[in-house]
Design an enzyme around this catalytic site. Structure first.
Site, PDB file in Angstrom:
ATOM      1  N   SER A 117      40.045  49.033  48.917  1.00  0.00           N
ATOM      2  CA  SER A 117      39.562  48.452  50.056  1.00  0.00           C
ATOM      3  C   SER A 117      38.377  49.376  50.740  1.00  0.00           C
ATOM      4  O   SER A 117      38.676  50.673  50.921  1.00  0.00           O
ATOM      5  CB  SER A 117      40.485  48.059  50.927  1.00  0.00           C
ATOM      6  OG  SER A 117      39.845  47.662  52.344  1.00  0.00           O
ATOM      7  N   TYR A 140      32.685  46.046  52.020  1.00  0.00           N
ATOM      8  CA  TYR A 140      32.442  45.183  52.998  1.00  0.00           C
ATOM      9  C   TYR A 140      31.045  45.789  53.474  1.00  0.00           C
ATOM     10  O   TYR A 140      30.759  47.051  53.829  1.00  0.00           O
ATOM     11  CB  TYR A 140      33.411  45.417  54.486  1.00  0.00           C
ATOM     12  CG  TYR A 140      34.473  44.461  54.274  1.00  0.00           C
ATOM     13  CD1 TYR A 140      34.217  43.073  54.418  1.00  0.00           C
ATOM     14  CD2 TYR A 140      35.877  44.866  54.470  1.00  0.00           C
ATOM     15  CE1 TYR A 140      35.473  42.239  54.197  1.00  0.00           C
ATOM     16  CE2 TYR A 140      36.975  43.820  54.427  1.00  0.00           C
ATOM     17  CZ  TYR A 140      36.718  42.669  54.543  1.00  0.00           C
ATOM     18  OH  TYR A 140      37.651  41.711  54.403  1.00  0.00           O
ATOM     19  N   THR A 166      32.803  41.658  49.278  1.00  0.00           N
ATOM     20  CA  THR A 166      33.659  40.711  49.908  1.00  0.00           C
ATOM     21  C   THR A 166      32.525  39.835  50.674  1.00  0.00           C
ATOM     22  O   THR A 166      31.846  40.198  51.533  1.00  0.00           O
ATOM     23  CB  THR A 166      34.732  41.083  50.815  1.00  0.00           C
ATOM     24  OG1 THR A 166      35.546  41.794  49.810  1.00  0.00           O
ATOM     25  CG2 THR A 166      35.345  39.953  51.594  1.00  0.00           C
ATOM     26  N   LYS A 224      33.415  38.522  45.967  1.00  0.00           N
ATOM     27  CA  LYS A 224      34.969  38.263  46.291  1.00  0.00           C
ATOM     28  C   LYS A 224      34.771  37.052  47.398  1.00  0.00           C
ATOM     29  O   LYS A 224      34.393  37.376  48.414  1.00  0.00           O
ATOM     30  CB  LYS A 224      35.677  39.337  46.508  1.00  0.00           C
ATOM     31  CG  LYS A 224      37.127  39.197  46.938  1.00  0.00           C
ATOM     32  CD  LYS A 224      37.878  40.345  47.119  1.00  0.00           C
ATOM     33  CE  LYS A 224      39.343  40.184  47.503  1.00  0.00           C
ATOM     34  NZ  LYS A 224      39.451  39.997  48.853  1.00  0.00           N
ATOM     35  N   HIS A 248      41.101  34.727  50.253  1.00  0.00           N
ATOM     36  CA  HIS A 248      41.361  35.843  51.214  1.00  0.00           C
ATOM     37  C   HIS A 248      42.867  35.916  51.487  1.00  0.00           C
ATOM     38  O   HIS A 248      43.367  36.366  52.673  1.00  0.00           O
ATOM     39  CB  HIS A 248      40.441  35.990  52.304  1.00  0.00           C
ATOM     40  CG  HIS A 248      40.284  37.366  52.935  1.00  0.00           C
ATOM     41  ND1 HIS A 248      38.941  38.201  52.419  1.00  0.00           N
ATOM     42  CD2 HIS A 248      41.147  38.386  53.545  1.00  0.00           C
ATOM     43  CE1 HIS A 248      38.940  39.334  53.383  1.00  0.00           C
ATOM     44  NE2 HIS A 248      40.163  39.483  53.889  1.00  0.00           N
TER      45      HIS A 248
HETATM   46  C1  LIG Z   1      47.095  43.377  54.579  1.00  0.00           C
HETATM   47  C2  LIG Z   1      45.928  42.917  53.782  1.00  0.00           C
HETATM   48  C3  LIG Z   1      44.698  43.496  53.902  1.00  0.00           C
HETATM   49  C4  LIG Z   1      43.403  42.909  53.209  1.00  0.00           C
HETATM   50  N1  LIG Z   1      42.576  43.499  53.412  1.00  0.00           N
HETATM   51  C5  LIG Z   1      41.376  43.312  52.617  1.00  0.00           C
HETATM   52  C6  LIG Z   1      40.404  44.096  52.563  1.00  0.00           C
HETATM   53  O1  LIG Z   1      39.908  45.166  53.054  1.00  0.00           O
HETATM   54  N2  LIG Z   1      39.122  43.515  51.972  1.00  0.00           N
HETATM   55  C7  LIG Z   1      39.171  42.426  50.990  1.00  0.00           C
HETATM   56  O2  LIG Z   1      38.401  42.248  50.349  1.00  0.00           O
HETATM   57  N3  LIG Z   1      40.398  41.442  51.117  1.00  0.00           N
HETATM   58  C8  LIG Z   1      41.359  42.176  52.070  1.00  0.00           C
HETATM   59  N4  LIG Z   1      42.537  41.237  51.896  1.00  0.00           N
HETATM   60  C9  LIG Z   1      42.684  39.999  50.984  1.00  0.00           C
HETATM   61  C10 LIG Z   1      43.100  40.390  49.475  1.00  0.00           C
HETATM   62  O3  LIG Z   1      42.095  41.296  48.844  1.00  0.00           O
HETATM   63  C11 LIG Z   1      43.272  39.283  48.658  1.00  0.00           C
HETATM   64  O4  LIG Z   1      42.251  38.636  48.797  1.00  0.00           O
HETATM   65  C12 LIG Z   1      44.748  38.596  49.004  1.00  0.00           C
HETATM   66  O5  LIG Z   1      45.336  39.168  49.721  1.00  0.00           O
HETATM   67  C13 LIG Z   1      45.352  37.757  47.896  1.00  0.00           C
HETATM   68  O6  LIG Z   1      46.192  37.065  48.538  1.00  0.00           O
HETATM   69  P1  LIG Z   1      47.824  37.335  48.256  1.00  0.00           P
HETATM   70  O7  LIG Z   1      47.960  38.304  49.361  1.00  0.00           O
HETATM   71  O8  LIG Z   1      48.282  36.068  48.416  1.00  0.00           O
HETATM   72  O9  LIG Z   1      48.112  38.068  46.693  1.00  0.00           O
HETATM   73  C14 LIG Z   1      43.798  41.842  52.454  1.00  0.00           C
HETATM   74  C15 LIG Z   1      44.938  41.340  52.262  1.00  0.00           C
HETATM   75  C16 LIG Z   1      45.793  41.749  52.868  1.00  0.00           C
HETATM   76  C17 LIG Z   1      47.103  40.993  52.728  1.00  0.00           C
HETATM   77  C1  LIG Z   2      40.240  44.755  58.555  1.00  0.00           C
HETATM   78  C2  LIG Z   2      40.323  43.495  57.837  1.00  0.00           C
HETATM   79  C3  LIG Z   2      39.058  42.484  58.164  1.00  0.00           C
HETATM   80  C4  LIG Z   2      40.628  43.635  56.518  1.00  0.00           C
HETATM   81  C5  LIG Z   2      40.832  42.416  55.880  1.00  0.00           C
HETATM   82  O1  LIG Z   2      40.205  42.049  55.055  1.00  0.00           O
HETATM   83  C6  LIG Z   2      42.177  41.608  56.154  1.00  0.00           C
HETATM   84  O2  LIG Z   2      42.913  42.130  56.841  1.00  0.00           O
HETATM   85  O3  LIG Z   2      42.183  40.460  55.307  1.00  0.00           O
END
Ligand SMILES: Cc1cc2nc3c(=O)[nH]c(=O)nc-3n(C[C@H](O)[C@H](O)[C@H](O)COP(=O)(O)O)c2cc1C
Ligand SMILES: CC(C)CC(=O)C(=O)O
Length: 350
Positions: A117, A140, A166, A224, A248
């Site tokens: 990330s 990002y 993203t 994404k 997401h």
């Molecule tokens: C705690 C957390 C942080 C995330 N941070 C990011 C991130 O920094 N950048 C991003 O593109 N997606 C982020 N996501 C989305 C994930 O990349 C992904 O799309 C999503 O978690 C997939 O679904 P799942 O959690 O049901 O497997 C985050 C998701 C979670 C749960």
């Molecule tokens: C800091 C957040 C925007 C990171 C993210 O993508 C998330 O938490 O789903």
């Protein structure tokens, strides 16, 4: 503020991804758990992501020679041992003291590509130094575009092999549970590349920025967060390397459909012109089988990897991937599909 950085738990009792979430709920700080587990607003889409998978029925065929099962695939010239990637998730040092270092080690042990990330709490070079499997970088786009370009070039120079841009988060969604849990990064947990921008950017990205990124990126650019077949068609026209169908993890806009529901429409539109990756709600090997059958080349796992990390560091991350891989193998055997190419829409009962 105490971080969830105790010693790894005994993971021997964990047999599926729901077990590890339960363990994480009791182990993580409330703030960290709520940050990971919560969906947007009323969490309707969060539930749909699971329900939609459960509502898809599988079609078996019998008396096939299933003695050898091959899960390998090739993606952007990379040879992958299996179609499971670690989705980019922010702030791993909030979940485990070693943070992204442990995630990279777990990815290495389970032959998994790890998408780091932009909100990593470990510098990109330190992650690259311990990685034994391919790393990708999730971008990002920052308001400061010159900084963004430097960051992409830094990731490339360190050997990160693809860029997941993203595109679904011009602002994070309504996250009531995170607010109630008082989400805030402790001082010692530093998001090195956030430039302090965690909320909505002032200069949200547009298709023009995608063109700009592609003008200098030397690694494949994936978008994404595609949920609309028309956007998928635009992505193909924009010449990107691939897309990730994702809502997401249901964290952005509540009541958008489950990703598995929109995937076949997007796959039809893309018509195999570029690879489609998929995430949001994948918790079982049968979910992976369904996503591949409906047009994905590979899937990414978000929350369960965070839970694995919180419960067992690298071993926990590896365990989550291993459970999914074992389940995928069984699902392939029981549907008579011996390699990924054989997983097509005929696997779905209709
Ligand atoms: C705690 C957390 C942080 C995330 N941070 C990011 C991130 O920094 N950048 C991003 O593109 N997606 C982020 N996501 C989305 C994930 O990349 C992904 O799309 C999503 O978690 C997939 O679904 P799942 O959690 O049901 O497997 C985050 C998701 C979670 C749960
Ligand atoms: C800091 C957040 C925007 C990171 C993210 O993508 C998330 O938490 O789903």
């Amino acid at each position: 503020m105490s971080l969830t950085n105790g010693y790894p738990d005994d993971l021997s009792g964990i047999v599926n991804l729901f077990d590890i979430e339960q363990m994480a709920a009791s182990k993580m700080s409330r703030m960290a758990y709520e940050y990971v587990a919560s969906g947007a607003a009323d969490e309707v889409t969060l539930r749909w992501n699971r329900e939609a998978f459960n509502n898809i029925k599988l079609n078996t065929t019998v008396l096939n020679d299933v003695s050898v099962i091959d899960t390998k695939l090739s993606l952007f010239g990379q040879q992958l041992a299996h179609p499971i990637l670690i989705a980019p998730t922010a702030f791993h040092r909030l979940m485990y003291a070693e943070g992204e270092i442990a995630t990279a080690k777990g990815a290495g042990a389970s032959q998994t590509t790890y998408v780091v990330s932009s909100f990593t709490t470990t510098p990109l070079e330190a992650i690259a130094a311990v990685a034994t499997q391919p790393l990708w970088f999730q971008l990002y786009v920052r308001d400061d575009r010159a900084y963004t370009k430097d960051l992409v070039q830094k990731a490339e120079a360190l050997g990160y092999q693809a860029l997941c841009v993203t595109v679904d988060t011009p602002t994070p969604g309504i996250r009531n549970r995170q607010v109630k849990a008082g989400f805030a990064l402790p001082e010692e947990v530093i998001a090195h590349y956030s430039l302090g921008e965690i909320g909505a950017p002032k200069k949200p990205i547009t298709w023009k920025d995608i063109e700009w990124l592609q003008s200098f990126a030397r690694i494949p650019v994936l978008l994404k967060g595609i949920m609309n077949p028309e956007d998928a068609a635009k992505a193909v026209d924009a010449g990107v390397g691939g897309i990730v169908v994702s809502n997401h993890g249901a964290r952005n806009l509540d009541t958008v459909p489950a990703t598995i529901e929109v995937l076949p429409y997007i796959a039809d539109k893309v018509n195999e012109q570029i690879p489609i990756l998929f995430d949001s709600g994948v918790r079982r090997g049968t979910d992976i089988l369904k996503a591949l059958a409906l047009g994905a080349k590979a899937v990414m796992i978000g929350k369960p990897v965070c839970y694995g990390l919180a419960c067992g560091g690298a071993a926990g991350v590896g365990k989550v991937i291993q459970i999914l891989l074992d389940e995928l193998l069984l699902a392939m055997i029981l549907t008579g599909r011996t390699n990924l190419k054989a997983i097509d829409r005929s696997v779905i009962w209709q």
